[in-house]
Design an enzyme around this catalytic site. Structure first.
Site, short mmCIF file in Angstrom:
data_model
loop_
_atom_site.label_atom_id
_atom_site.label_comp_id
_atom_site.label_asym_id
_atom_site.label_seq_id
_atom_site.Cartn_x
_atom_site.Cartn_y
_atom_site.Cartn_z
N HIS A 1 -8.16 105.41 53.83
CA HIS A 1 -6.71 105.54 54.02
C HIS A 1 -6.07 104.41 54.79
O HIS A 1 -4.86 104.44 55.02
CB HIS A 1 -6.38 106.85 54.75
CG HIS A 1 -6.37 108.04 53.88
ND1 HIS A 1 -5.25 108.46 53.21
CD2 HIS A 1 -7.35 108.90 53.52
CE1 HIS A 1 -5.54 109.54 52.51
NE2 HIS A 1 -6.81 109.83 52.67
N LYS B 1 9.26 109.75 59.16
CA LYS B 1 7.82 109.52 59.07
C LYS B 1 7.29 109.40 60.50
O LYS B 1 8.09 109.34 61.43
CB LYS B 1 7.52 108.23 58.29
CG LYS B 1 8.37 107.02 58.76
CD LYS B 1 8.09 105.77 57.96
CE LYS B 1 8.69 105.78 56.57
NZ LYS B 1 7.74 105.79 55.50
N LYS C 1 5.34 100.83 60.80
CA LYS C 1 6.36 101.45 59.96
C LYS C 1 7.76 100.88 60.24
O LYS C 1 8.69 101.09 59.48
CB LYS C 1 6.34 102.97 60.11
CG LYS C 1 5.05 103.61 59.53
CD LYS C 1 5.04 105.11 59.71
CE LYS C 1 3.79 105.79 59.20
NZ LYS C 1 3.79 106.07 57.75
N THR D 1 3.70 108.43 51.04
CA THR D 1 4.03 109.50 50.08
C THR D 1 5.47 109.94 50.30
O THR D 1 6.09 110.48 49.39
CB THR D 1 3.10 110.72 50.24
OG1 THR D 1 3.03 111.07 51.63
CG2 THR D 1 1.70 110.41 49.72
C1 LIG Z 1 5.31 113.23 53.43
C2 LIG Z 1 5.21 113.45 54.88
C3 LIG Z 1 4.71 112.45 55.70
C4 LIG Z 1 4.29 111.09 55.18
O1 LIG Z 1 5.40 110.23 55.14
P1 LIG Z 1 5.24 108.64 54.98
O2 LIG Z 1 6.65 108.17 54.86
O3 LIG Z 1 4.46 108.42 53.73
O4 LIG Z 1 4.56 108.14 56.18
C5 LIG Z 1 4.66 112.67 57.06
N1 LIG Z 1 5.06 113.85 57.59
C6 LIG Z 1 5.55 114.84 56.82
C7 LIG Z 1 6.00 116.10 57.47
C8 LIG Z 1 5.65 114.68 55.44
O5 LIG Z 1 6.13 115.68 54.69
#
Ligand SMILES: *Cc1c(COP(=O)(O)O)cnc(C)c1O
Length: 813
Positions: free
Chosen positions: A355, A543, A549, A651
């Site tokens: 990952h 996120k 990020k 994601t």
């Molecule tokens: C989808 C999701 C993430 C992942 O988000 P990224 O933008 O890919 O880092 C993190 N936390 C929650 C609660 C999510 O639903």
């Protein structure tokens, strides 16, 4: 049990009264939730039993997805949806005077994960069941999930997340299926009847008790299992203590130490924590999960040589890597196999998903810790390492550098990623770019050694939760436009392309977005006391908070915009609402300063009448799955602005795309594949490319200070962080952020990408002014989101890694 609305109402009312012992009118929302969820689990119980029975009869190959995290969120809504009784239950409840959406709010989020990795595991479970695969989750039933975040005076404050307080109606405790997990002790080695025997003495035994949660598939009566393990003291110890009263306090302290194993989830993301308790948790999961899997396997009455044909063990990142030596231990010590036989079986059973390439996130346990806690397992790791190193040496005797570089044991550490690769038959990255970086750079030597093991499986998200459940109006519109086929075949969403420039369809898309924005605006006002304009651009970054990020890039842009508007209040700018949600690891101080900065900036901006009608900034506390479901359907713009090469996939980016938000992003992770589908026309790409970033890391040549001196905008926003002014003062100390950029040379290239980010944001604004053009792009995003449905990802794991087929195909065969 119930077959239609009326029988549902009858069964539900009777259960409610029976449970409460009070008239229906006195029931609270919490009562209704509790009874309803219990009833729904029972309703699924028949299918659950039948699915298990079917697996047994067919001797179906079973996949077990091992993950230290399952970020599942709430289950009531998605279970009703997948069972096909959502509308019936909603109407039934409504006739009894209850609103289903309000009842859903009663459920605590199962926050058993930090972020993307844990959410991926949850989406995969949903897809495994919905695509009718025999695939189950193995995890830990943490008493406390990821901390609950409060924002107090702009700072993050962490509260324990005692999600089980109200009970968990979805789980079934299976005490009869408990197993024993052993820690510590010493290994006695003796030679007996022609073979070496290894026996661990004086170990500490812990009882692992499984709690099973049904994983209900969409539309097929297919129900798999998520088995979550809880640590308890063993009966034997309890009996021993009962006969020796003087040891009572010893027992209590033992009991406390045992229960701590499944007490809480480590709140770290992208950061490795070398804590003993964490290692205990990992082994606890691996050993308990494996024992129960092998017990089921043994009931088939097949020889262990057929294990790889009947079982696939998948590890989500390196956290469950101890599965490899643990399986070796059982095969050798308990099944009396030879090393070679055991290794062959293990190596054909375990597969691994990588990952991250962030070096600070790579797990490396101190040798002495593993050796003390797991003496026999450590002996096996040593032997795996010895054999692997001699193989490398035999191939290239002169190249000892290569051996020490690739060894599993080195610098007094156990390198878990190396162990995972050496012990698995498949190693996959989570987006095309990420897999290429693994193969060409980070894990090149392993790729050269085992090229056939490496493959890509781009992440995905379940469209059932992230579109159908989170955005029901959009679901309705899509189905009434292109029919229902997309629900079982998400790539059918491509047919929406034909409607991208249809002004009637655009209007409907616009109305749905406005509806969702109005709902979110109400939530923001209720939670933050800030009024935001639903006609402004909802520009969202939600996120985990992490340097890579680059929430900081976003805030610096906001500060810059603030200056521009203040200096020229009559300037024509499209109003924007900047929305953030992010938890920072409690020990990640710099990340917490960024949260503070966002909140300080929000406070200044939202209270300045000069800019107020053009911009607002909102930080929504406690980002979680259920909050994501509220925010994402209301987003116009999705911020996916990581330093290129750092975000393995993402994601969140896919969830926004599926809900019609446009993305401003770097060429990183799955953004690259989104761009491949969408083209430059439907996505805002900016910034350094991954090769450029990686070359800078390798060869140097980046100078943050030079940009600071060249670009007065950069200079001004950075000075704002430390000079007395609207954003900074003695007690709002942002010097650390300032230093991270100027004195530590900006390791995430925030300044380097600032200019292209600012100008791309201007392009966003220009595009938004042309409503038809914007909606066209929005529809194209929805249309192309189907390839990021986790159903598709899971099909690829199933056929290319696990070699399993959907159960219905096998029955027909
Ligand atoms: C989808 C999701 C993430 C992942 O988000 P990224 O933008 O890919 O880092 C993190 N936390 C929650 C609660 C999510 O639903």
């Amino acid at each position: 049990m119930f077959t239609d609305k009326d029988s549902f109402k009858k069964v539900f009312s009777e259960s409610l009264i029976g449970e409460l012992g009070r008239p229906l009118e006195e029931a609270t929302g919490a009562d209704v939730y509790k009874i309803l969820s219990g009833l729904i689990r029972e309703y699924a119980g028949k299918d659950w039993a039948a699915t298990n029975q079917n697996y047994k009869l067919q001797q179906e190959k079973q996949v077990y997805y091992f993950s230290m995290e399952f970020l599942i969120g709430r289950l009531l809504g998605s279970n009703l949806l997948n069972l096909g009784i959502l509308d019936m239950v909603r109407e039934g409840l409504s006739e009894l005077g209850w609103n289903l959406e309000e009842i859903e709010e009663q459920e605590s989020d199962a926050g058993l994960g930090n972020g993307g990795l844990g959410r991926l595991a949850a989406c995969f479970l949903d897809s495994l069941a919905s695509r009718q695969y025999a695939g189950h989750g193995c995890g830990i039933r943490y008493k406390y999930g990821l901390f609950e975040q409060k924002i107090i005076d702009g700072d993050q404050v962490e509260l324990p997340d005692y999600w089980l307080q109200k009970g968990n109606e979805w789980e079934v405790r299976r005490a009869d299926k408990s197993v024993e997990v052993r820690f510590w002790g010493r290994v006695d080695t003796r030679y007996e009847e022609g073979r070496w025997v290894f026996e661990t003495q004086d170990y500490e035994a812990v009882s692992a008790v499984p709690y099973d949660v049904p994983v209900i598939g969409y539309g097929h009566h297919h129900v798999n299992t998520l088995r979550l393990w809880s640590a308890e003291s063993t009966m034997i110890t309890r009996k021993n203590v009962a006969s020796k009263h003087d040891d009572y306090y010893k027992f209590l302290s033992y009991n406390r130490s045992v229960e701590s194993i499944s007490e809480f989830l480590y709140p770290d993301d992208s950061q490795y924590e070398g804590k003993l308790l964490r290692l205990k948790q990992q082994y606890f999961l691996c050993s308990a999960g494996l024992q129960s899997i092998l017990r089921t396997f043994e009931k088939l009455g097949l020889p262990y040589t057929s294990l790889p044909d009947k079982i696939a063990l998948h590890i989500n990142d390196t956290h469950p890597t101890l599965l490899i030596p643990e399986l070796m231990r059982i095969l050798i010590d308990e099944q009396q196999m030879s090393w070679d036989e055991a290794w062959d079986i293990t190596n054909r059973t375990v597969s691994y998903t990588n990952h991250t390439t962030l070096s600070e996130a790579l797990e490396k346990w101190p040798t002495s810790m593993v050796k003390d806690l797991l003496p026999r397992v450590f002996m096996i790791i040593e032997e795996i390492d010895r054999r692997f190193c001699s193989l490398l040496l035999a191939e290239d005797p002169s190249n000892t550098d290569r051996v020490s570089h690739m060894a599993i044991l080195g610098n007094d550490q156990v390198r878990m990623a190396h162990l995972a690769i050496v012990g698995s038959y498949s190693v996959n990255g989570v987006a095309a770019l990420h897999t290429e970086i693994l193969k060409k750079r980070e894990m090149k030597s392993f790729y050269d050694q085992f090229p056939e093991r490496f493959n890509n499986k781009t992440n995905g998200i379940t469209h059932r939760r992230w579109l159908i459940h989170a955005n029901p109006k959009l679901k309705q519109l899509i189905s009434s436009t292109i029919g229902d086929k997309w629900i079982t075949e998400p790539t059918d969403l491509l047919r929406l392309q034909d409607y991208a420039s249809d002004s009637g369809f655009q209007t409907q898309i616009h109305q749905i977005k406005q509806h969702n924005k109005i709902n979110l605006a109400a939530y923001i006002e209720e939670k933050n006391g800030v009024k935001v304009d639903p006609n402004s651009i909802f520009d969202v970054q939600v996120k985990r908070l992490h340097g890579y990020k680059r929430q900081l890039l976003n805030v610096l842009h906001i500060i810059h915009l603030y200056h521009e508007i203040r200096e020229n209040p009559s300037m024509d700018r499209v109003p924007r609402t900047f929305i953030f949600g992010a938890k920072a690891a409690p020990s990640y101080y710099l990340a917490k300063r960024v949260i503070k900065l966002i909140n300080v900036v929000a406070d200044v901006v939202n209270n300045d009448p000069l800019v107020n009608d053009k911009m607002k900034v909102v930080f929504l506390e406690n980002y979680s799955v259920s909050l994501a479901e509220k925010i994402i359907p209301a987003a116009d713009l999705s911020e996916q602005i990581s330093t290129a090469s750092k975000e393995a996939s993402g994601t969140g980016n896919m969830k926004f795309m599926m809900n019609g938000a446009l993305t401003i992003g770097t060429m990183d992770g799955a953004n690259v594949e989104m761009h491949e589908s969408l083209g430059d026309d439907n996505m805002f790409i900016f910034g350094l490319r991954s090769d450029e970033v990686l070359d800078y890391y390798q060869h140097g040549g980046y100078d943050a200070r030079a940009i600071y001196h060249q670009d007065p905008r950069v200079q001004r926003v950075l000075e704002d962080l430390v000079q007395e002014g609207p954003f900074s003062s003695a007690h709002r100390d942002f010097a650390l952020i300032y230093d991270s950029i100027l004195n530590h040379n900006d390791e995430y290239f925030v300044l380097k990408d600032f200019d292209s980010y600012v100008s791309t944001q201007l392009q966003v604004e220009q595009t938004y002014l042309d409503r038809a053009a914007w909606l066209n792009k929005s529809i194209m995003n929805i249309a192309h989101a189907g390839r990021f449905a986790s159903d598709f990802t899971i099909d690829q794991y199933a056929s290319e890694i696990w070699r399993i087929r959907p159960v219905h195909e096998l029955i027909m065969k």
